[in-house]
Design an enzyme around this catalytic site. Sequence first.
Site: not given
Ligand code: NAD
Length: 413
Positions: A348, A220, A93, A105
Amino acid sequence: MHRVNPFETAKKQLDQAAKIADFDPKYIERLKVPDRYVEVSIPVVMDNGEQKIFTGFRSQHNNARGPYKGGTRFFEEVNLDEIRALSFWMSFKNAVVNIPFGGGKGGIIFDPKKVSPAELERITRGYVQKIFHLIGPEVDSPGPDVGAGSQVMDWIMDEYSKLSGKKQFAASTGKSLDQGGSEGREEATGYGGGVILREVLSKNLIQPIKKTIAIQGFGNVGTFLAKSVHELGWRIVALSDSKGGVFNDQGIDLEQAAQHKKATGSLKDLAGTRNITNEELLELDVDILVPAALENVLTAENANRIKAQMIFEMANGPTTPEADEIFNQKKKIIIPDILANSGGVATSYYEWYQNMHQEKWPVDEVLSKLHTLMVQAFNDVFAVQQKYQTSFRNAAYILGAERIINTIKNKGV
Ligand code: NAD
């Protein structure tokens, strides 16, 4: 969640791309193993006075292009293979979006919702104490991921600073604004996804019927992606969280959904919608499906029932290789995670850069830089996709691998 080993998925994805671009196997073999990974035990005194031992990980995949960089996942089902896969994806990425970072990670096995704020702080600080000698602003700077937000990043930076005897804001990213965080970081991943989506749509790769989108995950990433989608004039007809999803063919009011989730803890029973399961959400008849929660949700088991023309991967690793193959056979467009969600780590990098240079940029400057970077990343991937007439996933891997391999080659093994 389906039990597919995400690290095996990551390696298969690289193999597939390597075959197309005919890379020297010795470099591909090297990229299949992280430089280093550790498992640590974190003894913590809980609020009731009893000791509990938590297990944490940090995987450092590759640092040819710069310090290891990647998120921290606090989740009760996290494991070493998942962390190794996530660190692997970070290297690619970061190379695709062309920032000077390698991939890393980390994570701890526990549910942060089931501990008190004081316990969460002790677990986080205990984790930093155990990996202190392996991290640092110019070595490996952790960022946020599922279950670990800005408060956790503040503690990581603070604990690292204490242990090293000097304030080091760049020891983590995704921090709160008064702890050296960057303007724009909170919305960055979703905003960046929106930029990529706009570029993808401008190429007319799909023929949208109703301009509808279903988003799995309203954390998020899902929240800010939803805002970008809304600004593009598309209709979000389904949203979900870990407790289930909601559907309204006419579109969901995002403000109302956020308020309902804040008040009740979930999206369930949101006024004007009908409840659906997460499985149903994935199989809806929409133009674009956005997995934005966890990995391995699109598998051989459900791939044939997915109706969306495009899968836009905001979560990391949501599609297994078997599902990927089915989608490719069906000529669905898949915009891979290592491109779609790279806006988070790109910002970041901006946060890290501001910390290292003691600068503070306004939000417009951050988002404008991010916009330019994301458009460039899309154009670079698109050029490779056109050259090899292959999937966007293969194209992104080819681009990322090429950039990492060139750096390794030029510096010598
Ligand atoms: P978060 O914790 O803010 O949100 C996760 C969401 O997924 C929540 O709404 C939660 O209720 C839901 N969730 C959890 N388990 C679930 C399930 N079994 N079925 C359906 N929904 C479910 O996390 P985030 O930061 O939004 O990250 C979400 C994804 O994005 C992850 O795969 C993470 O690795 C990826 N990601 C995040 C970022 C970042 O900047 N936060 C950057 C790149 C990738």
